[in-house]
Design a protein around this motif. Sequence first.
Motif, PDB file in Angstrom:
ATOM      1  N   PHE A   1      -0.004  24.559 -31.113  1.00 50.91           N
ATOM      2  CA  PHE A   1      -1.426  24.693 -31.492  1.00 50.91           C
ATOM      3  C   PHE A   1      -1.535  25.472 -32.796  1.00 50.91           C
ATOM      4  O   PHE A   1      -0.701  26.340 -33.088  1.00 50.91           O
ATOM      5  CB  PHE A   1      -2.195  25.452 -30.414  1.00 50.91           C
ATOM      6  N   ASN A   2      -2.594  25.204 -33.534  1.00 50.36           N
ATOM      7  CA  ASN A   2      -2.869  25.987 -34.746  1.00 50.36           C
ATOM      8  C   ASN A   2      -3.409  27.354 -34.327  1.00 50.36           C
ATOM      9  O   ASN A   2      -4.385  27.425 -33.568  1.00 50.36           O
ATOM     10  CB  ASN A   2      -3.909  25.250 -35.591  1.00 50.36           C
TER      11      ASN A   2
ATOM     12  N   ASN B   1     -11.315  28.806 -30.694  1.00 48.14           N
ATOM     13  CA  ASN B   1     -11.664  28.219 -29.390  1.00 48.14           C
ATOM     14  C   ASN B   1     -11.728  29.290 -28.295  1.00 48.14           C
ATOM     15  O   ASN B   1     -12.530  29.203 -27.366  1.00 48.14           O
ATOM     16  CB  ASN B   1     -10.641  27.157 -28.984  1.00 48.14           C
TER      17      ASN B   1
ATOM     18  N   ASN C   1      -6.616  14.120 -22.573  1.00 45.27           N
ATOM     19  CA  ASN C   1      -6.849  14.445 -23.988  1.00 45.27           C
ATOM     20  C   ASN C   1      -7.813  15.635 -24.148  1.00 45.27           C
ATOM     21  O   ASN C   1      -8.684  15.630 -25.007  1.00 45.27           O
ATOM     22  CB  ASN C   1      -7.404  13.241 -24.756  1.00 45.27           C
TER      23      ASN C   1
ATOM     24  N   SER D   1     -10.147  28.092 -24.003  1.00 45.45           N
ATOM     25  CA  SER D   1     -11.309  28.556 -23.223  1.00 45.45           C
ATOM     26  C   SER D   1     -10.922  28.787 -21.770  1.00 45.45           C
ATOM     27  O   SER D   1     -11.343  29.772 -21.145  1.00 45.45           O
ATOM     28  CB  SER D   1     -12.429  27.525 -23.276  1.00 45.45           C
TER      29      SER D   1
ATOM     30  N   SER E   1       0.829  28.724 -26.463  1.00 48.51           N
ATOM     31  CA  SER E   1       0.119  27.607 -27.090  1.00 48.51           C
ATOM     32  C   SER E   1       0.540  27.420 -28.543  1.00 48.51           C
ATOM     33  O   SER E   1       0.692  26.279 -29.004  1.00 48.51           O
ATOM     34  CB  SER E   1      -1.394  27.839 -27.017  1.00 48.51           C
TER      35      SER E   1
ATOM     36  N   SER F   1      -3.599  17.491 -20.884  1.00 42.57           N
ATOM     37  CA  SER F   1      -3.109  16.488 -21.842  1.00 42.57           C
ATOM     38  C   SER F   1      -3.282  15.073 -21.292  1.00 42.57           C
ATOM     39  O   SER F   1      -3.324  14.107 -22.040  1.00 42.57           O
ATOM     40  CB  SER F   1      -1.642  16.754 -22.175  1.00 42.57           C
TER      41      SER F   1
ATOM     42  N   THR G   1      -7.219  27.942 -35.019  1.00 48.20           N
ATOM     43  CA  THR G   1      -8.070  27.102 -34.157  1.00 48.20           C
ATOM     44  C   THR G   1      -8.067  27.629 -32.725  1.00 48.20           C
ATOM     45  O   THR G   1      -9.101  27.667 -32.050  1.00 48.20           O
ATOM     46  CB  THR G   1      -7.544  25.638 -34.168  1.00 48.20           C
ATOM     47  N   TYR G   2      -6.866  28.040 -32.265  1.00 48.92           N
ATOM     48  CA  TYR G   2      -6.761  28.560 -30.890  1.00 48.92           C
ATOM     49  C   TYR G   2      -7.656  29.793 -30.709  1.00 48.92           C
ATOM     50  O   TYR G   2      -8.398  29.902 -29.734  1.00 48.92           O
ATOM     51  CB  TYR G   2      -5.308  28.907 -30.556  1.00 48.92           C
TER      52      TYR G   2
ATOM     53  N   TYR H   1      -2.017  22.860 -20.106  1.00 48.86           N
ATOM     54  CA  TYR H   1      -1.599  21.828 -21.062  1.00 48.86           C
ATOM     55  C   TYR H   1      -1.101  20.593 -20.310  1.00 48.86           C
ATOM     56  O   TYR H   1      -1.460  19.456 -20.647  1.00 48.86           O
ATOM     57  CB  TYR H   1      -0.507  22.389 -21.965  1.00 48.86           C
TER      58      TYR H   1
ATOM     59  N   GLU I   1      -6.771  18.918 -24.463  1.00 49.68           N
ATOM     60  CA  GLU I   1      -5.953  20.083 -24.797  1.00 49.68           C
ATOM     61  C   GLU I   1      -6.757  21.186 -25.484  1.00 49.68           C
ATOM     62  O   GLU I   1      -6.430  22.365 -25.381  1.00 49.68           O
ATOM     63  CB  GLU I   1      -4.784  19.694 -25.722  1.00 49.68           C
ATOM     64  N   SER I   2      -7.813  20.802 -26.190  1.00 45.66           N
ATOM     65  CA  SER I   2      -8.602  21.800 -26.928  1.00 45.66           C
ATOM     66  C   SER I   2      -9.305  22.783 -25.990  1.00 45.66           C
ATOM     67  O   SER I   2      -9.756  23.849 -26.423  1.00 45.66           O
ATOM     68  CB  SER I   2      -9.635  21.116 -27.814  1.00 45.66           C
TER      69      SER I   2
END
Lengths: 261, 255
Positions: free
Chosen positions: A182-183, A190, A84, A91, A176, A81, A186-187, A77, A86-87
């Motif tokens: 993080f959601n 991913n 940009n 993975s 996370s 970050s 979504t985490y 992170y 972070e997503s």
Amino acid sequence: MNPILDLIAGIGAAVLNTLGFIGEFSIFAATGLAGIFAPPYYPRMVGRSLMEIGFFSLPVVSLTALFTGMVLALQSYTGFSRFNAESAIASIVVLSVTRELGPVLAGLMVSGRAGAAMAAELGTMRVTDQIDALQTLSTDPMKYLVAPRLLAGIIAMPLLVVVADILGVMGGYLVSTIKLGFNPTTYLINTFAHLRADDVISGLIKACAFGFIIALMGCFHGYRSKGGAQGVGAATTSAVVSASILILASDYVLTQLLFTK
Amino acid sequence: MTPKIKIRGLKKSFGAKKVLDGVDLDVFPGTAMVVIGGSGTGKSVLIKSIIGLITPDAGSIEIDGEDVLKVSRSRAKELRAQIGMLFQNGALFDSLPVWENVAFGLLAENKIRRRDARGKAVEVLAQVGLAPNVADLSPSELSGGMQKRVALARAIASSPSIMFFDEPTTGLDPIMGAVIDGLIVDCVKRLGSTSIAITHDMASAVRIGDTAAMLYEGKIAWTGPAQNLLASDNIVVDQFTHGRRQGPIQMALRK
């Protein structure tokens, strides 16, 4: 006294010693491996070794994997970050843990725990004549002591790595979602989006190799230990150090073989 | 009479050190041979060579007329399967309970089923004067004398026709030493075994031996009845058995 001749003699002696050691090690490894397949079989010894290598290593491997996953998420992170990205953390965590950190860290931890214990046990048996006693009781020590441990190492390590993989990913997930915001859904999406079966399988193949290395080094150094307590201590140290180095070296070789096309 | 064990020209060196330098020895069926000698003179190497734990450099070792160094590995294993061994420190398997130690050889040779092994072990333990409750203890819970008895029980469990005893009374008080010697004599006589014992303990040597041999400078320097050990006119034996500071053994050490 000719210093040049002395030097050559010294080099020659060192080369002969090294070759002798390699020969002794190769014969030991081949005999131990052959003992897995040839009767008599000792299922009780395999079961006992599975408990020692696998079950009793679970706490240390679990904690190592959990904290490694947590640190990996935090560090990723911090770095990602800035771009940009972070997503990509999910993975990165899952691929790093399954392909590399799970098997290697589990291998190093098991080497320090179970490999050392094996060397100490066999070393003590050697210096107290228990291995000689086995031979006088119609029992081949290589089949009774070494082969079951090798087999248990090959079986137990992949099982430990499965646990390490799950807990490593869970560590990343916890940090996370709880700390970094993080959601959760979504985490997880991913996490599995870029994970392929190959990633997990390659880690398990590495784990089998590391399990064999840990058991082989523990048995080899313990089996040939000499002297009293000092000899057993030296054997234990050699088992852990040599297994750790071989794990890291063979990790590179296996990575090269499994992932380079 | 044909010797049960016949050793000729046995040699073994470790690096430059010659430990055995042509040992000749005959042990006849049903007799108890005691081998004496100073520390580091190769007594244990001699026994380990016969058992197959050490490979000698030269010579022959015949058991029942067959040279164990020349026959096939499987035949040598068969010949050596009739040997029981009591190690100096007992060498009990500390990961196993007493009963499993005693029955280990029987289980390894498939002479007994696992479910019957404990009962058989208790039976053998009784022969060395140990109660049934000892069977479930760990070797580390036993005193030195009890460990020696368990090790003796393990050695006799498969009724071997040849028995070796490596320093059977070392580390024991004189009374327990005499008890162990008595048990050894009883077991050997009952089984009709041929035995070789190595010891520094002269009282023990006289108690358990029919014949004795002195190992000195890698060779057998003297053989004779064990009862004559303390009255031998051989100067090496005389010095050793009486612990004299002056004599050929001390001179050899000064070289």
